[in-house]
Scaffold this motif. Structure first.
Motif, mmCIF file in Angstrom:
data_model
loop_
_atom_site.group_PDB
_atom_site.id
_atom_site.type_symbol
_atom_site.label_atom_id
_atom_site.label_comp_id
_atom_site.label_asym_id
_atom_site.label_seq_id
_atom_site.Cartn_x
_atom_site.Cartn_y
_atom_site.Cartn_z
ATOM 1 N N ARG A 18 147.289 119.684 74.095
ATOM 2 C CA ARG A 18 148.789 119.421 73.985
ATOM 3 C C ARG A 18 149.286 118.374 73.438
ATOM 4 O O ARG A 18 150.450 118.413 73.041
ATOM 5 C CB ARG A 18 149.279 119.386 75.460
ATOM 6 N N ALA A 20 147.108 116.582 70.742
ATOM 7 C CA ALA A 20 146.480 116.429 69.323
ATOM 8 C C ALA A 20 146.662 118.002 68.646
ATOM 9 O O ALA A 20 146.824 118.769 69.292
ATOM 10 C CB ALA A 20 145.030 116.040 69.498
ATOM 11 N N SER A 21 146.830 117.837 67.323
ATOM 12 C CA SER A 21 147.003 118.786 66.453
ATOM 13 C C SER A 21 145.706 119.793 66.571
ATOM 14 O O SER A 21 144.571 119.520 67.054
ATOM 15 C CB SER A 21 147.305 118.674 64.976
ATOM 16 N N PRO A 22 145.834 121.200 66.085
ATOM 17 C CA PRO A 22 144.711 122.112 66.178
ATOM 18 C C PRO A 22 143.688 121.760 65.298
ATOM 19 O O PRO A 22 142.316 121.548 65.649
ATOM 20 C CB PRO A 22 145.452 123.279 65.977
ATOM 21 N N LYS A 23 144.204 120.877 64.038
ATOM 22 C CA LYS A 23 143.313 120.392 63.188
ATOM 23 C C LYS A 23 142.352 119.278 63.493
ATOM 24 O O LYS A 23 141.162 119.207 63.380
ATOM 25 C CB LYS A 23 144.035 120.058 61.723
ATOM 26 N N THR A 82 143.857 109.014 58.152
ATOM 27 C CA THR A 82 144.565 110.049 58.797
ATOM 28 C C THR A 82 145.257 109.289 60.080
ATOM 29 O O THR A 82 146.761 109.825 59.970
ATOM 30 C CB THR A 82 143.699 111.149 59.512
ATOM 31 N N TRP A 87 149.386 110.662 59.402
ATOM 32 C CA TRP A 87 149.215 112.071 59.403
ATOM 33 C C TRP A 87 149.186 112.698 61.052
ATOM 34 O O TRP A 87 149.703 113.616 61.224
ATOM 35 C CB TRP A 87 148.206 112.370 58.656
ATOM 36 N N GLU A 88 148.377 111.813 61.881
ATOM 37 C CA GLU A 88 148.359 112.244 63.269
ATOM 38 C C GLU A 88 148.440 110.942 64.123
ATOM 39 O O GLU A 88 147.940 109.856 63.696
ATOM 40 C CB GLU A 88 146.663 112.723 63.314
ATOM 41 N N CYS A 91 143.892 111.291 66.097
ATOM 42 C CA CYS A 91 142.960 111.877 64.871
ATOM 43 C C CYS A 91 141.906 112.528 65.437
ATOM 44 O O CYS A 91 141.391 112.316 66.585
ATOM 45 C CB CYS A 91 142.593 110.690 64.155
ATOM 46 N N HIS A 92 141.155 112.849 64.716
ATOM 47 C CA HIS A 92 139.953 113.612 65.048
ATOM 48 C C HIS A 92 138.858 112.957 65.725
ATOM 49 O O HIS A 92 138.005 113.185 66.481
ATOM 50 C CB HIS A 92 139.553 114.358 63.801
#
Length: 146
Positions: A18, A20-23, A82, A87-88, A91-92
Motif C-alpha cells: 500500500r 511502496a510502488s509496484p516497481k 531512486t 522518484w520513490e 525505494c526497493h
C-alpha cells in the motif's frame, strides 16, 4: 512493546504494497531473495543496513516508524538515486530491508542495537550532521555543515 515491535506491523507485505510502488516492491523482493542486506543495526527509533545493489559501494538504507495524525507510517531513507532524486518515497532497497528485518525477527535472529556516539547529545541547534561508515577496515566520518 518496544520500538522494533512497534515497527513490525508496517513491514508486513500487505502493508508494504500500500505504501511502496509496484516497481519498488518487485525489485525489493528480488534484492531480498538474493541476500544482499547486511549489517542491520537498530539505532534508537531507526533501523539501518547496507544493501548491495548494482553499484560497487552498498547503499545505506534506514527505516523508522513515523506519524501522520493518529496513524503510524513507515518512513525510509536511502543513499540510492531512486530515493535521493525523489522518484520513490519507499525505494526497493527499503523494501528489501523491511523483508529481511521481518524475516530475522520472526526467526529470532540477533539484531545489533547501538547508540551513535557521534550524535549523542547533539541538540537540534547543532549546525553539523555526521555520517559514519566503515571503509576498508576503518571508520570514515563525514561532517556536513547545516
Amino acid at each position: 512493546m518496544n520500538q522494533l515491535e512497534d515497527l513490525l506491523p508496517l513491514l508486513e507485505p500487505e502493508t508494504l504494497v500500500r505504501i511502496a510502488s509496484p516497481k519498488a516492491m518487485k525489485a525489493g523482493q528480488e534484492l531480498f531473495k538474493t541476500g544482499v542486506v547486511s549489517d542491520i543495526v537498530v539505532d534508537g527509533e531507526s533501523i539501518r543496513a547496507k544493501i548491495r545493489g548494482s553499484q560497487p559501494v552498498p547503499h545505506t538504507t534506514s527505516l523508522r516508524r513515523g506519524r501522520a495524525g493518529k496513524n503510524a507510517t513507515l518512513e525510509a531513507s536511502c543513499t540510492c538515486p531512486t530515493f535521493t532524486d525523489g522518484w520513490e518515497r519507499i525505494c526497493h532497497h527499503a523494501v528489501a530491508l523491511a523483508y529481511e528485518l521481518r524475516k530475522q525477527y520472526q526467526a529470532g535472529g540477533e539484531l545489533t542495537v547501538t547508540e551513535n556516539p557521534w550524535v549523542h547529545g547533539v541538540d537540534s541547534k547543532s549546525r553539523h550532521r555526521y555520517q559514519i561508515e566503515p571503509r576498508g577496515g576503518y571508520w570514515h566520518v563525514t561532517i556536513f555543515e547545516a
